[in-house]
Structure formats: C-alpha cells, structure tokens
Design an enzyme around this catalytic site. Structure first.
Site, PDB file in Angstrom:
ATOM      1  CG  ASP A  35      51.026 -19.898  37.659  1.00  0.00           C
ATOM      2  OD1 ASP A  35      51.422 -19.185  38.706  1.00  0.00           O
ATOM      3  OD2 ASP A  35      50.276 -19.954  36.839  1.00  0.00           O
TER       4      ASP A  35
ATOM      5  CG  ASP B 202      47.590 -23.597  40.446  1.00  0.00           C
ATOM      6  OD1 ASP B 202      48.344 -23.332  41.082  1.00  0.00           O
ATOM      7  OD2 ASP B 202      47.383 -23.149  39.306  1.00  0.00           O
TER       8      ASP B 202
END
Ligand code: ATP
Length: 908
Positions: A333, A648
């Site tokens: 990320d 996620d």
C-alpha cells in the site's frame, strides 16, 4: 449475575436498557473497581487452548521418533547379550539426545507462543464513563464494548446501539454473507443463532458500520467457547523445507537399509558373530540418518522469528520465516507504508478561487464558500482532536488533516458537533472512496441562530437536514449535479466537471492527495433512504494534502531492486498522485499505471502478460489485490502483499506472505496475515526479507554440515571392511559423532550472520530442492574426502605402520577434527575464512571448543577409555589429526578462492 453464561437469560429478547440493567452495568460502563472484581470472578477472556503442546507431549513426540525406538531396542538387545557398558552408554546418549531435542522444540514452541500472545487484539470499551482501550483478554460481562468495521468480536454481547452494522458470522454459522445487525428486541421462542440479530458473537467479524454492545458472555461462556473443542485441531505448522527434509530422512532411511545389509554381510563374511553384525547394523542406521536435522531447522526458524521481531516484524506463522527469504515481489500500500501518513492540508481549491492554507485561515471569515467547505471537512469526519494523542489527533490522518485545518481557521469541532448533531452516516469504504454524514439542522423556532457559514448553504428554511460528503474527487463529481459559487448554487455542467477534473489531475501529478467536498440539504422523509444521501450533491471544492514519503522507504526500494525483488505500489489514491510518489521513491521511472477500472476489463491472463512492466496500481479496491496476486503467481512469483482493511483479508490469505499493519490494521487483517508490521513501515518488510534470506542460507549451511558428517561416517564404515579392517568405528562412537560432533555446531551455525552479498543477489528459485546449486555434490565430495582421510589414517595405524594400537581412536578423533574444521569453513559460502570476523558468531566458537574438549575427555579420561573403547593418543598422533583438519580447511578454502576468482558469489 449468577445467571450469566448459563443460558437462562434470553438476552436477545430483552430490550437494550433491560440488558444493561440485568448485567448491572450502565451507559457509562462499569466502574474500574467493579471490572476488576468481575475479572477475578470470571477470569481472563480466553478460550482454553488445546492447541498448545504441553511439555510432556513434546517429550513424548521425541521419544516416539523411529530412531530413538531403534536405539532403545539396541539397549535392550545389548543388555540381553550382556554388553552392559554398551547398553548403558547407548541409553545415556539416547537420553541426552532426547533432552537436546526436547529443549530445542520446547524453546521453539515457547518462542512462537510468545509471538502469538502479542497478537491478542486491543478492544475499545467504555468504563468509568470514558472510552478506553484494553486488551481483549480483560473484557468482563457487563462491559460496554465499542465495535467498528474490521474488528473481530471479542466476546458475546447484546447490541445497544448500531449504525449500519453488518457482521460476518461464518465462524459460527458457516454463512459467508454478512448479516445486518440492530438493537431491536426479538420475538419470543427459540431462535437459531443466525437469526439473533441483536446479538454479536465472539469470533465473528464486523464488516461494516459500528455499534455498541454490552458484553453478556466471555471466554468459554461464549458460543464459540462452547464449540471451541471442535475447532482446536493442532495445525501442522511444518514448513515446506521441513516437509522436504522429513521426506529426505525417509529416503535416507531406505538407503541405509540397503547399506546395512551390505556392511553386515561383509562383516559376517569376515567371520564376525551375530552380536557384532547386529551392532554394526544399528550404527550404520544411525550414521546414515540425520536425526537432529528437523529439530535444528525448527529452532533456527523460531530464533529467526525472534530476530525479526527485534526489527518490528511480528511473525504469525513459522513457515513465513522461510518463505520470506524467497519473496520475489513486494506489493505495498502507499499511504502510511511507503509514505509517512502525516497529512497536512496545503491548499484549498474553490471553483473560482484557490487559497494556500495560510490564506484560507486568514480569509475564511470573508469567504462563506470557503467557510462551508472547512465546516464540511470538520464534520464529515471521524477524527477527533485529542491533545494527548500523537499529532494532536485521534483517527485517520487524512481526516485529521481536515480537522486541524478547520481548527486553525477558528472552527470549534465540539461546538459544531453539538449544533449539527450527526444522525446518519454512510461510512467510508474503499470501494466508493467517499463517506457522507447526515446532520440535523437546528430549527429556527428553537431560537438558535444558524452558524453564519450555513447561510451559504442556501437554506431557505425548508430543509431540516444537511448531508456532508467527502471523497475522491473523480468519483464525487459524478454524484454532484450542482456547484456552489460565491454563495449561489448553480447547475454543474459537463464543462465545469472537466475543469474540476483538470485541476484535480494537475494537483495529483505533483503527488498531492486531493479530496473533494460536497453537501446537500435534505428533508426528514429522506432520512431512511441512504441511497439518496449521495445523490444530487452540491460541489464545494477540494482540499489538497501533502503526505511526505518515508525517507527510509527510498533506501529500501533501492535495496529491493538490488536484491532482485520487485516493489509494486497498490493504492486507492489517484493514478497520477500514485505515479508521482512512486517516482519520488525511485520505484519506477515510467508513467505506466493500471487502475481498478483497467483491471475490471482485463482477464488474469492479460494482466499476467503485462504485469512485468507495471509497478503502480491506483484507484484499486481490495478485490483487485486478489487479481494482482493471481497474475503474479501465474508468473511463478512469490508475492508479499500488504493490507489493513476488512476486505483485504482474502488477499492477505492468498498471498505467499500476507503482511498486516500493526498500527492502522484491523483485527481481521492481522488475523489473516502471516506477518504483522509493528511500525507499518515498508522498510520493515525488506528487513524481514533480508532476515529470511539469512535464515534460509544458514539452514542450508547446517544441512550441508550435518549431511557431510553423515556421508563421512558412511564412507568410513563402507571402506573399512573393504580394506580388510574390522569395524573402524564402534556403534557408540558413531552415535557420539552423530549426536554431539554433528549436532552441537549445527545449532550454532543457525546463529551465523548474513552473507555480505545477501541483498546483492536475486532471490533463489522457490521451487529449488535442498540440494540445489551444487549442495548435493558438495556433500558427497566433502563426505568422501573427510571419510577417506579418516579411514586412511586408521588403515595406516591398523596396519602397524606406526607401531601404535590406537588406530580406532585415530579414526574417531580424525573424523571429529575434520568436522570441526569444516564447521568453520561452511560459515560463509564464498568469503574466505581469513577475512571474516571470527567473533561474529561466538556461539559457533563455543560449540567447536566444547566439542573438541569433550573429544579430549573421551580420549584421556580413563573412565571414558573403558566406556568408549578409546586409547589415549600421543601428542604426535593428536598432531596428525590436526593436520587432517588443516587439509580439510585448505581444500574448502581453495574451492572458495576458485569461486571468488570466477566471481561466482552465491553458491552452496
Ligand atoms: P493506500 O495506499 O493504503 O491504498 P489510500 O489511502 O490512498 O491508501 P484508500 O484508503 O482506499 O487508499 O483511499 C482511497 C481514496 O479514498 C483516497 O485517495 C481518497 O480520495 C479517498 N479517501 C480516503 N480516506 C477517506 C476518508 N476518510 N473519507 C473520504 N474519502 C477518503
């Protein structure tokens, strides 16, 4: 309270206030004194772990090893043959070996248990009237629990407040769809668990919204606790390498079977009796099989996990230590991992004007449009000002930046929240990439005057509610139909939208995060139609935020590339912002970026074909992470993937290494991960990979060391009889070499420092076998050399060439000395023994020292002369053994010299 947990109270039928009373709690929560009392009464909120192996179980597992059983049989048979000394010695060695193996496994097990303990989540509760964070373990019945998306529910509880709450209860019901939860009482009659909509249960997952609940049951008194015994199978946590080693052990045992028959046959032909044949068979079996190996691997991995923890990487699954060393792609990320997640608003862009933050602070009183934008930023927001918190804000840094900007301009969050209370909300999610809140407007009849900035909202006095929205600008303008310019609401035409987009793009190109803001007035009858909150909005403008990259991430990205690992950025942010930041990090030089929309149109195969050239993915949602993993794995990459949100979890599970964020990550993401970054930092992943490579290298080093020793022993045992000698090594001597001479330095090799080129080389092929890159040959050749040196010396002495009767002791000691020299050489793959620091692995020096000292004791202490059938060696004879060791050293070091001259840096 006595009814608690016995199922006599139907919590789900009571109304919320009734439940709270029944549990002798209140809206302000338990008093801490009372909480302590209940803790003493109910105990920690933990399921009784059947999974953790008790010490005696580990011991039993040791004793059940086939090799130990064979040896025990040998003890019995030796005793039956009246070879009492042998019986005792073998027994003592078995005991020592069991203790060593037990100690290693026990230590490894405890190390992992300590790591697991660190992952017990914290939960938010209300006690003494204030919100607090406590460990989930400390929850007691009656606690007021605050939950939000991403939490794993820590206890059974009755909801007393719920906003858009959805919970996934698969752990209990098997149903993978999330169910809506609310506070209403349920009808009478027995309801299935899945239908108890006002209860939340331990082990289920909050996927959306938030809520408050009063705890009704903890620990084994929860529904999960009741079925826990069904769930607690001991997992097979053996790593791929360990499985391969176990398989290797079995093949070696088979091969040993053949050898045993051969040697025993030869001995028999030489006229030996049954006893000698039997003892030979046993010792050959012991010589051929590397008993100690699996335990040494376990301890190396567990110690590795502890080392990683020192570098802020918390390992949750032991196999991850090994896999980390083979990672070829690190998907990360952006926000918070590659960047600092320290947002500050730099500019505010209105449709016809723009302000720097300083200007905005000065001007907001004059410019009502600006004032409304700041107010929207402050209220459509879950971050709260908290002087005690780091950076003065509790909550998401993006939101915190907006609150701080508005505060600088003189708006007071608490006052605004009181005047415009939030009555509904659509929480932020990474699919929509925006959030909105609905606020009740004060009615003029109440006599309150509207905040001056609200007059800009154009309320003619009809509407009673205000919707505020913020989110990614590109998506937000799609749900705006109007725009506020100088206090006048105007239609938002296509041309204007394009202008806003262009402005957005220009900012994004500079690596700036842009958030659009909008509002709309709403009537009370629309309150229950959440789908309409984000329709027909009035666009206000944009807030631009800077999030500096982490300086250490730049270095780590460089290190990754040097180590042949591809870093990939995956972000929900704007593609241009993403590319700009990726360039700052040195992660890419190209402008190539794929967005979530692009991915939606591609098949995994198509993506697979392109994935080599794409290092930045932007505006993606969590589901796209799965597609990216699939495409990478189709290319045989070993993928590490970061994640923090509820959604996620699947990606974290399917990545080879799922990495969760320790600070910002949700419980669910941590629970699904293999590793947790305690500092949310990209650099930590790279440090863990480096550590993983070191450990893998070290495992290969001791595999090489141990198996070379075994090969040497076999060579001695096979060639001795061929040359007409009696058994060159006695069974107890072989046992000794195997368990002490080979075992002790091997453990110490696990502490070896990283090779100097550890991050200068590409990752090893993940599917390579243990013997890849010449390791197998090395073992055979060096085993042969050490074996021949030993048996050759023995032959020379046996033949009477030296006039000594110590020939057997010479073989025994020579093997030991050669092995010690070899242990020093295998420390580094190609680096010379003479240029490396001797003290960098004191454990190894200690292990070698101890082993040599023990050997001398076996030779020179009369008691052991009887036990091990040794003869004291003369100094000259000991010198000959030392020469043998030097020869081994010279051979291995010459090979390294050759490899270095050919610049072959990474080899067995
Ligand atoms: P990452 O790199 O970790 O994916 P990100 O923060 O850019 O980080 P998301 O959190 O999925 O990714 O955010 C995606 C987009 O949603 C952001 O670019 C921003 O425009 C918008 N956004 C982020 N946080 C909020 C929020 N709290 N409220 C409204 N919109 C938000």
């Amino acid at each position: 309270m006595s009814e608690q947990g016995h199922g006599t109270v139907n919590w789900h039928r009571l109304d919320p206030t009734g439940v709270v009373q029944k549990l002798q709690s209140s809206d302000t929560g338990l008093a801490s004194e009372e909480a302590r009392r209940r803790y003493a009464q109910y105990g920690p909120n933990e399921l009784i772990e059947k999974g953790k192996r008790k010490a005696w179980r580990i011991l039993l597992a040791q004793v059940k090893e086939v090799m130990i059983l064979i040896l025990l049989a040998a003890v019995v048979i030796s005793a039956a043959l009246q070879e009492y000394i042998d019986a005792v010695v073998i027994f003592v060695i078995v005991v020592l070996n069991t203790i060593l193996g037990f100690w290693q496994e026990f230590k490894a097990e405890n190390a992992m248990a300590a790591l697991k303990k660190m992952t017990v989540p914290n939960v938010r509760v209300r006690r003494d009237g204030a919100e607090q964070q406590i460990s989930a373990k400390e929850l007691v019945p009656g606690d007021i629990l605050l939950i939000e998306a991403g939490n794993i529910v820590p206890a059974d509880a009755r909801l007393i407040a719920a906003a858009n709450l959805k919970v996934q209860e698969a752990a209990l019901t098997g149903e993978s769809e999330s169910v809506d939860k609310d506070t209403g009482a349920l009808p009478d009659g027995e309801l299935a668990l899945a239908d108890r909509r006002n209860m939340i249960y331990r082990g289920t997952v909050v996927t959306y919204g938030r809520g408050e609940a009063v705890v009704t049951g903890t620990a084994m008194q929860t529904e999960l606790g009741k079925i826990a015994t069904m769930l607690q199978d001991v997992e097979d946590e053996r790593t791929p390498l360990q499985r391969r080693l176990a398989k290797l052990g079995r093949s070696l045992a088979m091969a040993a079977g053949v050898l045993i028959i051969m040697v025993a046959g030869m001995i028999y032909l030489q006229g030996a009796g049954f006893k000698e044949m039997f003892m030979t068979a046993i010792s050959m079996a012991v010589a051929a099989v590397p008993e100690g190996l699996p335990a040494v691997v376990t301890i190396a991995l567990a110690l590795g996990a502890q080392q990683m923890l020192k570098k802020n990487a918390l390992i949750r699954q032991l196999p991850a230590v090994e896999t980390l060393g083979g990672v070829t792609v690190i998907c990360s990320d952006k926000t918070g991992t590659l960047t600092q997640n320290r947002m500050t608003v730099s500019d505010v862009v209105l449709p016809v004007r723009r302000y720097s933050l300083d200007e905005a602070v000065a001007e907001h009183g004059e410019d009502a449009d600006l004032g409304l934008l700041l107010l929207a930023g402050m209220l459509c927001n879950d971050a709260v000002i908290d002087e005690n918190a780091q950076n003065g804000i509790l909550g998401d840094p993006t939101e915190g930046a907006l609150v701080l900007a508005a505060q600088q301009a003189g708006l007071v969050q608490r006052d605004l929240q009181a005047m415009l209370p939030r009555v509904r909300e659509l929480p932020f999610d990474s699919e929509r990439k925006r959030m909105s809140t609905v606020h009740a407007l004060p009615s003029p009849s109440q006599g309150t005057t509207l905040h001056p900035v609200l007059t800009a909202a154009g309320n003619q006095g009809h509407a009673d509610h205000l919707v505020l929205a913020k989110g990614a600008t590109d998506g937000l303008i799609e749900v705006c139909s109007r725009i506020l310019i100088n206090g006048v609401v105007q239609p938002l035409g296509q041309k204007r939208k394009e202008e806003i987009s262009a402005e957005n793009t220009a900012m994004a190109k500079k690596g700036i995060r842009v958030l659009g803001l909008a509002y709309r007035l709403m009537d009370v009858d629309e309150l229950d139609q959440p789908a309409r909150y984000e329709e027909d909005l009035v666009f206000l403008g944009m807030a631009c935020m800077l999030d500096p990259v982490r300086p250490e991430a730049i270095e780590s990205v460089r290190l990754c590339k040097q180590a042949g690992i591809r870093p990939i950025m995956i972000t929900g942010d704007h593609p241009l912002t993403a590319v700009a930041i990726a360039k700052n990090l040195g992660l890419t030089t190209s402008d190539t970026v794929l967005t979530g929309q692009d991915l939606d149109k591609m098949t995994v195969d198509a993506l697979s074909a392109r994935i080599k050239e794409v290092s930045v993915f932007a505006r993606v949602s969590p589901k796209h992470k799965m597609v990216i993993i699939d495409a990478l794995q189709a290319q045989h990459e070993i993928v590490s993937m970061t994640g923090d949100g509820v959604n996620d979890a699947p990606a974290l599970k399917s990545a080879d290494i799922g990495v969760a964020m320790g600070i910002t990550g949700t419980d669910v993401s941590k629970e699904s991960s293999d590793m947790v970054l305690l500092d949310d930092n990209f650099a930590t992943i790279v440090a863990a990979v480096k550590e993983g490579r070191r450990i893998y290298d070290n495992i290969r080093k001791f595999v090489r060391y141990i198996l070379t020793g075994n090969a040497g022993e076999i060579v001695v045992m096979l060639t001795g009889p061929l040359m007409g000698m009696p058994l060159p090594l006695l069974p107890i001597q072989i046992l000794w070499i195997n368990l002490v001479t080979d075992g002790v330095p091997a453990v110490a090799l696990g502490f070896e420092e990283a090779e100097r080129d550890v991050m200068n080389r590409p990752p090893y092929n993940p599917r390579e076998g243990i013997f890849a890159r010449g390791l197998g040959w090395q073992i055979l050749v060096m085993g042969l050399i050490i074996g021949l040196i030993s048996v050759g010396t023995g032959y020379w002495f046996w033949d009477g060439g030296t006039g000594s009767n110590a020939w057997q002791t010479m073989v025994f000691t020579m093997l030991t000395f050669c092995q010690m020299a070899y242990a020093l050489c295998v420390r580094k793959q190609t680096q010379s023994l003479f240029t490396q620091s001797w003290l960098s692995n004191p454990m190894l020096l200690l292990a070698i020292g101890v082993t040599l000292a023990l050997q001398l004791i076996l030779i020179y202490v009369p008691f052991f002369n009887t036990v091990f059938r040794t003869t004291p060696l003369r100094p000259g004879e000991l010198g000959i053994c030392a020469v043998g060791a030097v020869v081994v050293l010279l051979i291995t070091e010459s090979r390294k010299l050759f490899l270095r001259s050919k610049r072959i840096e990474y080899h067995a």
